[in-house]
Design a protein around this motif. Structure first.
Motif, PDB file in Angstrom:
ATOM      1  N   THR A 168      29.800  41.936  26.603  1.00 16.09           N
ATOM      2  CA  THR A 168      28.358  41.747  26.453  1.00 16.09           C
ATOM      3  C   THR A 168      27.881  40.525  27.226  1.00 16.09           C
ATOM      4  OG1 THR A 168      28.535  42.682  24.232  1.00 16.09           O
ATOM      5  CG2 THR A 168      26.496  41.539  24.765  1.00 16.09           C
ATOM      6  N   THR A 218      21.024  42.284  23.783  1.00 16.49           N
ATOM      7  CA  THR A 218      21.541  41.053  24.394  1.00 16.49           C
ATOM      8  C   THR A 218      21.960  41.289  25.840  1.00 16.49           C
ATOM      9  OG1 THR A 218      22.335  40.252  22.248  1.00 16.49           O
ATOM     10  CG2 THR A 218      23.309  39.254  24.211  1.00 16.49           C
ATOM     11  N   GLU A 231      31.425  45.624  24.683  1.00 17.73           N
ATOM     12  CA  GLU A 231      32.222  45.027  23.613  1.00 17.73           C
ATOM     13  C   GLU A 231      31.894  43.547  23.504  1.00 17.73           C
ATOM     14  OE1 GLU A 231      36.367  45.720  23.687  1.00 17.73           O
ATOM     15  OE2 GLU A 231      36.194  47.898  23.449  1.00 17.73           O
ATOM     16  N   ASN A 232      31.701  43.082  22.282  1.00 17.21           N
ATOM     17  CA  ASN A 232      31.358  41.680  22.054  1.00 17.21           C
ATOM     18  C   ASN A 232      32.555  40.747  22.131  1.00 17.21           C
ATOM     19  OD1 ASN A 232      28.570  42.070  21.604  1.00 17.21           O
ATOM     20  ND2 ASN A 232      28.964  42.748  19.512  1.00 17.21           N
ATOM     21  N   ASP A 233      33.740  41.259  21.783  1.00 15.05           N
ATOM     22  CA  ASP A 233      34.910  40.386  21.680  1.00 15.05           C
ATOM     23  C   ASP A 233      35.789  40.415  22.926  1.00 15.05           C
ATOM     24  OD1 ASP A 233      35.678  42.968  21.347  1.00 15.05           O
ATOM     25  OD2 ASP A 233      36.905  42.633  19.558  1.00 15.05           O
ATOM     26  N   GLU A 270      24.246  46.535  14.627  1.00 17.80           N
ATOM     27  CA  GLU A 270      25.098  45.742  15.509  1.00 17.80           C
ATOM     28  C   GLU A 270      25.085  46.308  16.930  1.00 17.80           C
ATOM     29  OE1 GLU A 270      29.803  44.403  15.809  1.00 17.80           O
ATOM     30  OE2 GLU A 270      28.947  45.007  13.868  1.00 17.80           O
ATOM     31  N   THR A 291      23.775  44.394  20.389  1.00 15.72           N
ATOM     32  CA  THR A 291      24.615  44.269  21.577  1.00 15.72           C
ATOM     33  C   THR A 291      23.882  44.758  22.824  1.00 15.72           C
ATOM     34  OG1 THR A 291      26.636  44.542  20.269  1.00 15.72           O
ATOM     35  CG2 THR A 291      26.788  45.008  22.623  1.00 15.72           C
TER      36      THR A 291
END
Length: 446
Positions: free
Chosen positions: A353, A310, A335-337, A303, A307
């Motif tokens: 991200t 991307t 952080e993705n969120d 993961e 990240t």
């Protein structure tokens, strides 16, 4: 009752607000505020609540993919015979449900709590409009009306905390009364500490490791037993974002063997992750990309790599006008969120991200000076450790840096000789741990 089960089966979706309402008896039974005199149990509940919160939030996300099962442990307050002498009992269960309602029911039933109140929750759900927004945070403080405690006879946590503050001793008085006990326990733990060092050293040499770490906070004796049996480490097997090999307690040993066979591919992915960090750093003025380890499940390397990849692809087509060395000495995490960038109180940047590149550039340039100022404040930690001649100094995850820093300053002003040579942990309460570690509240009275 059968009528409750029948109605529950008919509807499988709950909003975030309804989930909070349905889990109220559970929150009341495990809330960390009730475990102030039991630091280990308090920390277990805090960690598990955050993991439960994340599990429920993931179920609410649109188009959520398959969610990994979560193994949770809670200490549940109980007055029944099942409870131990401390007034609570440990409960461990695994969440595997694919919807919020089933998860709520699993939690309640696993903790032997009633689900009768779910009738009202489901009735409220059917009456609400379908425009409820997802993503509501599940774990939040519950403020009950005072009449609730009067009627039920339960203890009011706010009232107890207020009473504790009124009778809380000064730091010097508490140290005077408890330092002998801490010193005695610390001296008694010395053989166990040496045994732990020996076991770590032997395993590191035997397996060719760099280090052995624990995801959770355990006592010295417990760590020794774990190393002797190799029944340890984390809640999942694999490699985390920091490059540490994780051995999951839920896996059997032959699954660990399969993991060891995959280590070459993990090493390759970790090297590619480092290369991506270097490229991102080059594009963003020399800022260092780091991963912050937090409470709860460790971030898998797969993961983390996704990240980084991307984010790097989003940066490549852009021509950011950051000086090649303007951000050197600063750090950032991805952080993705998250939707907007922010500056952490410890001085590192937290970047989404999918952040807009122009917004990112403006934010980094405008906040660089403040980030350096905040990072300089953290040096007080090392100064306090040396100035007070402490053996070690740490803080609980629930204590923020903005609480830790002024606490350290006040400790250096107090300069209590009774702390010399001790292991000190900044917490929310006073306690002498099993191995002699001292816990003191960050806002202690002088």
């Amino acid at each position: 009752p059968k009528c409750v089960s029948a109605r529950i089966v008919q509807r499988r979706n709950l909003s975030g607000a309804d989930a909070i309402n349905a889990l109220r008896p559970f929150y009341f039974a495990v809330h960390p505020d009730f475990f102030g005199r039991h630091p280990r149990e308090r920390e277990v509940n805090e960690n598990s609540l955050k993991r439960l919160n994340g599990y429920l939030e993931n179920l609410q996300k649109p188009g959520a993919r398959s969610i990994k099962p979560a193994n949770l442990t809670f200490y549940v307050r109980d007055t029944k015979e099942k409870a131990d002498s401390s007034g609570f009992r440990p409960v461990t269960f695994t969440l595997q449900s694919k919807d919020v309602l089933s998860t709520v029911l699993d939690v309640l039933s696993s903790c032997s709590l009633s689900v009768e109140h779910m009738q009202d929750v489901l009735k409220a759900e059917t009456e609400k409009s379908s425009t409820q927004q997802p993503g509501i945070a599940f774990y939040c403080p519950i403020k009950w009306d005072k009449t609730y405690y009067t009627f039920t006879g339960f203890r009011d946590p706010e009232q107890e905390l207020e009473q504790a503050r009124r009778v809380e001793p000064t730091l010097s008085l508490w140290l005077r009364n408890n330092e002998p006990e801490a010193t005695k326990k610390q001296n008694a733990s010395l053989p166990r500490r040496e045994e732990l060092k020996r076991l770590k050293r032997e395993l590191i040499q035997k397996l060719g490791l760099l280090d052995i770490r624990w995801q959770r906070k355990w006592g010295v004796a417990h760590k020794c037993c774990q190393l002797q049996s190799l029944d340890v480490f984390t809640d999942q097997s694999g490699m985390n974002a920091s490059g540490h090999v994780m051995l999951g307690t839920m896996d059997v040993h032959h699954q660990w063997t399969k993991l060891f066979e995959r280590l070459p591919s993990y090493r390759s992915m970790f090297q590619q992750s480092d290369w991506l960090k270097e490229r991102i750093s080059h594009l963003l003025g020399g800022i260092q990309v780091i991963h912050i380890e937090r409470m709860g499940p460790a971030l898998p390397l797969e993961e983390h790599y996704s990240t980084l990849n991307t984010f790097h692809k989003r940066l490549l087509p852009q021509r950011l006008s950051l000086h090649p060395r303007s951000m050197q000495g600063l750090t950032m995490s991805l952080e993705n969120d998250r939707s907007t960038p922010c500056l952490h109180e410890m001085g590192h940047f937290i970047i989404p991200t999918m952040c807009d590149t122009l917004q990112l550039q403006n934010f980094l340039q405008s906040q660089a000076q403040e980030a350096r100022r905040r990072m300089q404040q953290l040096t007080i930690y090392l100064v306090c450790l040396q100035d007070l001649s402490l053996h070690s100094l740490c803080k609980e995850p629930s204590v923020s840096s903005s609480q830790m820093i002024p606490c350290c300053r006040r400790l250096m002003e107090e300069r209590s000789p009774q702390m010399q040579g001790l292991h000190l942990c900044i917490s929310h309460f006073y306690s002498v741990m099993q191995d002699g570690d001292l816990c003191i509240p960050w806002d202690w009275k002088g």
